[in-house]
Design a protein around this motif. Structure first.
Motif, PDB file in Angstrom:
ATOM      1  N   LEU A 103       0.824  -1.210   0.000  1.00 34.59           N
ATOM      2  CA  LEU A 103       0.000   0.000   0.000  1.00 34.59           C
ATOM      3  C   LEU A 103       0.858   1.260   0.000  1.00 34.59           C
ATOM      4  N   GLN A 104       1.971   1.253   0.744  1.00 37.96           N
ATOM      5  CA  GLN A 104       2.877   2.406   0.739  1.00 37.96           C
ATOM      6  C   GLN A 104       3.453   2.630  -0.661  1.00 37.96           C
ATOM      7  N   GLY A 105       3.763   1.544  -1.360  1.00 41.37           N
ATOM      8  CA  GLY A 105       4.241   1.655  -2.743  1.00 41.37           C
ATOM      9  C   GLY A 105       3.192   2.266  -3.664  1.00 41.37           C
ATOM     10  N   LEU A 106       1.934   1.887  -3.454  1.00 46.26           N
ATOM     11  CA  LEU A 106       0.850   2.473  -4.249  1.00 46.26           C
ATOM     12  C   LEU A 106       0.713   3.967  -3.974  1.00 46.26           C
ATOM     13  N   ILE A 107       0.887   4.345  -2.715  1.00 46.38           N
ATOM     14  CA  ILE A 107       0.813   5.769  -2.357  1.00 46.38           C
ATOM     15  C   ILE A 107       1.925   6.528  -3.067  1.00 46.38           C
ATOM     16  N   ARG A 108       3.155   5.994  -3.029  1.00 47.45           N
ATOM     17  CA  ARG A 108       4.289   6.660  -3.695  1.00 47.45           C
ATOM     18  C   ARG A 108       4.057   6.780  -5.197  1.00 47.45           C
ATOM     19  N   SER A 109       3.586   5.721  -5.833  1.00 47.32           N
ATOM     20  CA  SER A 109       3.385   5.773  -7.284  1.00 47.32           C
ATOM     21  C   SER A 109       2.234   6.709  -7.646  1.00 47.32           C
ATOM     22  N   THR A 110       1.205   6.776  -6.793  1.00 45.06           N
ATOM     23  CA  THR A 110       0.099   7.711  -7.049  1.00 45.06           C
ATOM     24  C   THR A 110       0.572   9.150  -6.916  1.00 45.06           C
ATOM     25  N   LYS A 111       1.395   9.431  -5.908  1.00 44.92           N
ATOM     26  CA  LYS A 111       1.949  10.783  -5.748  1.00 44.92           C
ATOM     27  C   LYS A 111       2.813  11.151  -6.950  1.00 44.92           C
ATOM     28  N   ALA A 112       3.623  10.221  -7.429  1.00 47.50           N
ATOM     29  CA  ALA A 112       4.466  10.484  -8.607  1.00 47.50           C
ATOM     30  C   ALA A 112       3.601  10.756  -9.833  1.00 47.50           C
ATOM     31  N   ARG A 113       2.516  10.040  -9.963  1.00 41.51           N
ATOM     32  CA  ARG A 113       1.602  10.256 -11.098  1.00 41.51           C
ATOM     33  C   ARG A 113       0.970  11.642 -11.030  1.00 41.51           C
ATOM     34  N   ILE A 114       0.550  12.052  -9.825  1.00 40.88           N
ATOM     35  CA  ILE A 114      -0.028  13.389  -9.641  1.00 40.88           C
ATOM     36  C   ILE A 114       0.991  14.454 -10.024  1.00 40.88           C
ATOM     37  N   GLN A 115       2.225  14.291  -9.559  1.00 41.46           N
ATOM     38  CA  GLN A 115       3.272  15.262  -9.888  1.00 41.46           C
ATOM     39  C   GLN A 115       3.515  15.317 -11.390  1.00 41.46           C
TER      40      GLN A 115
END
Length: 128
Positions: A103-115
């Motif tokens: 789940l932490q990995g999903l959070i990081r990848s979602t933040k990168a996508r937003i950026q």
């Protein structure tokens, strides 16, 4: 004897009686889920499998089942984990840690996508 016919026969195992409102009532869904979801990552079941067993509305993706499972986790504090093989009841600290790491990995990848979207928006003339 036709070997293929053996595999085609109906399963005579009695099917458990499920509440009629299992698709709409979160508590009924949770109780019915206990019949088909078992402890441990090695016993993971896909949302499509669970949807079929629970008599959820016909769907190929298991989306409504995944939504109900998410609600059980968030609203009822139910320790259901997921992995590439499906859903399972978290059985030990290792499984909890593995699910949390995913789940932490999903959070990081979602933040990168937003950026990336924000940077893309700023330079959109380059793409459109």
């Amino acid at each position: 004897m036709d070997v293929l016919a053996l595999f085609a026969e109906e399963d005579d195992t009695p099917k458990p009686k499920l509440p009629a409102n299992v698709a709409t009532d979160l508590d009924a869904f949770g109780e019915a889920l206990k019949l088909f979801l078992h402890p441990g990552m090695l016993n993971a079941r896909t949302s499509v499998y669970l949807a079929e067993k629970l008599g959820m509305p016909q769907e190929r993706s298991g989306a409504s089942t995944r939504q109900m499972i998410q609600r059980l986790i968030v609203e009822r504090d139910c320790p259901i984990g997921s992995c590439r093989d499906g859903y399972f009841f978290i059985n030990n600290a290792y499984e909890l840690e593995a699910v949390e790491k995913e789940l932490q990995g999903l959070i990081r990848s979602t933040k990168a996508r937003i950026q990336g979207l924000r940077r893309g928006w700023a330079t959109r003339k380059r793409w459109v």
